[in-house]
Design an enzyme around this catalytic site. Sequence first.
Site, short mmCIF file in Angstrom:
data_model
loop_
_atom_site.label_atom_id
_atom_site.label_comp_id
_atom_site.label_asym_id
_atom_site.label_seq_id
_atom_site.Cartn_x
_atom_site.Cartn_y
_atom_site.Cartn_z
N GLU A 199 -29.51 -26.93 -16.59
CA GLU A 199 -28.84 -28.04 -15.92
C GLU A 199 -29.12 -28.07 -14.41
O GLU A 199 -28.97 -29.10 -13.77
CB GLU A 199 -27.32 -27.95 -16.15
CG GLU A 199 -26.68 -26.76 -15.46
CD GLU A 199 -25.18 -26.62 -15.76
OE1 GLU A 199 -24.76 -25.48 -15.95
OE2 GLU A 199 -24.48 -27.62 -15.78
N HIS A 248 -22.75 -13.86 2.81
CA HIS A 248 -21.45 -14.44 3.17
C HIS A 248 -20.91 -15.41 2.11
O HIS A 248 -19.83 -15.20 1.58
CB HIS A 248 -21.57 -15.13 4.54
CG HIS A 248 -20.29 -15.73 5.03
ND1 HIS A 248 -19.92 -15.76 6.35
CD2 HIS A 248 -19.29 -16.37 4.37
CE1 HIS A 248 -18.74 -16.35 6.48
NE2 HIS A 248 -18.35 -16.74 5.29
N HIS A 292 -16.45 -24.61 1.30
CA HIS A 292 -17.05 -23.29 1.56
C HIS A 292 -16.33 -22.24 0.73
O HIS A 292 -15.10 -22.15 0.77
CB HIS A 292 -16.93 -22.97 3.05
CG HIS A 292 -17.29 -21.56 3.40
ND1 HIS A 292 -18.50 -20.99 3.07
CD2 HIS A 292 -16.60 -20.59 4.06
CE1 HIS A 292 -18.53 -19.73 3.51
NE2 HIS A 292 -17.40 -19.46 4.11
N GLU A 301 -14.14 -22.48 10.43
CA GLU A 301 -15.41 -23.16 10.09
C GLU A 301 -15.30 -24.68 10.24
O GLU A 301 -16.17 -25.41 9.76
CB GLU A 301 -15.86 -22.81 8.66
CG GLU A 301 -15.96 -21.33 8.33
CD GLU A 301 -16.95 -20.54 9.18
OE1 GLU A 301 -17.64 -21.15 10.03
OE2 GLU A 301 -17.03 -19.32 8.99
O1 2HA Z 1 -12.01 -18.93 6.23
O2 2HA Z 1 -14.51 -17.97 4.93
O3 2HA Z 1 -16.24 -18.12 6.92
C1 2HA Z 1 -12.63 -17.69 6.28
C2 2HA Z 1 -14.06 -17.83 6.05
C3 2HA Z 1 -14.93 -17.85 7.23
ZN ZN Z 2 -16.60 -17.62 4.75
#
Ligand code: 2HA
Ligand code: ZN
Length: 286
Positions: A184, A225, A154, A130
């Site tokens: 909040e 995801h 992420h 990513e």
């Molecule tokens: O690193 O989360 O989106 C693995 C992930 C891909």
């Molecule tokens: Zn991911």
Amino acid sequence: MNIRKTIALQEATQMNVTDAPFVRGFIRLTDDAFKKGWHERNGGNLSYRIRPEEIETVRSSLRDPAEWTDIGLRLPDLAGEYFLVTGSGKYMRNVIECPADNIAIALIDEAGEKFSLVWGLESGGRPTSEFPTHLINHAITAKRTNGAHHVIYHAHPANIIALSFVLPLTDRAFTRELWGMATECPVVFPEGVGVVPWMVPGGSEIAKATGKLMEQYNVVVWAHHGVFCSGADFDETFGLMDTVEKSAEISVKVRSMGGAHQGIAPDELRHLASDFNVTLPEKFFR
Ligand code: 2HA
Ligand code: ZN
């Protein structure tokens, strides 16, 4: 100052990469986040835009850039910047055990099109799949915040992912649900959250879709995801992810108990916003 004194000063300020405060902050986040249960296997990734004065403190540990790899995007605003980033296929839980094998420092070339690894991933590897999304988000959020934002994160928190199976996949639906589940929230993310529909992860298409939403939001949900967050430092960015996921957890619990019987009314949200000096975009109330 004479040259010998200058060299002595430079040497005195050098430290091991893993002792540098920005690296310690990075590692602490990866460990806290794994313990939250947001990083099964190699799920999730983290990057940090290193300040010029920070990279100077570890300069003597960096190798010269040798191989250059295409980013797949043109990001001239990031030319010459250094990023600390997790490795592709690496497990968040292993970062604290052996940082040098699991994370890396990448230098962006002068055109903003390629990167080269100058520290870390010592047993081989490349930055997270990513990385294009991280870099486009860095470019966009740095511009939007006048350089204040340095962290892109992420994660795969279960409750917010669960909500992406039941809520409409719109910015409005997710923003109102999350604002409404914990008082909040409108104060922590008054600009709301963006939603990217399901897409194949790991490339420049999802990077562009995410980047477009990061022009307005510090939080972007990837349907089915996970989530991307942006922030000034590790505490703020981790805290933002934590707040979003906590609110999503409350929503999942409320829905599991048969649904809400009462909640925070739109005018109460507006009252909160005025007392806490934040602006909630009217588009979320229409
Ligand atoms: O690193 O989360 O989106 C693995 C992930 C891909
Ligand atoms: Zn991911």
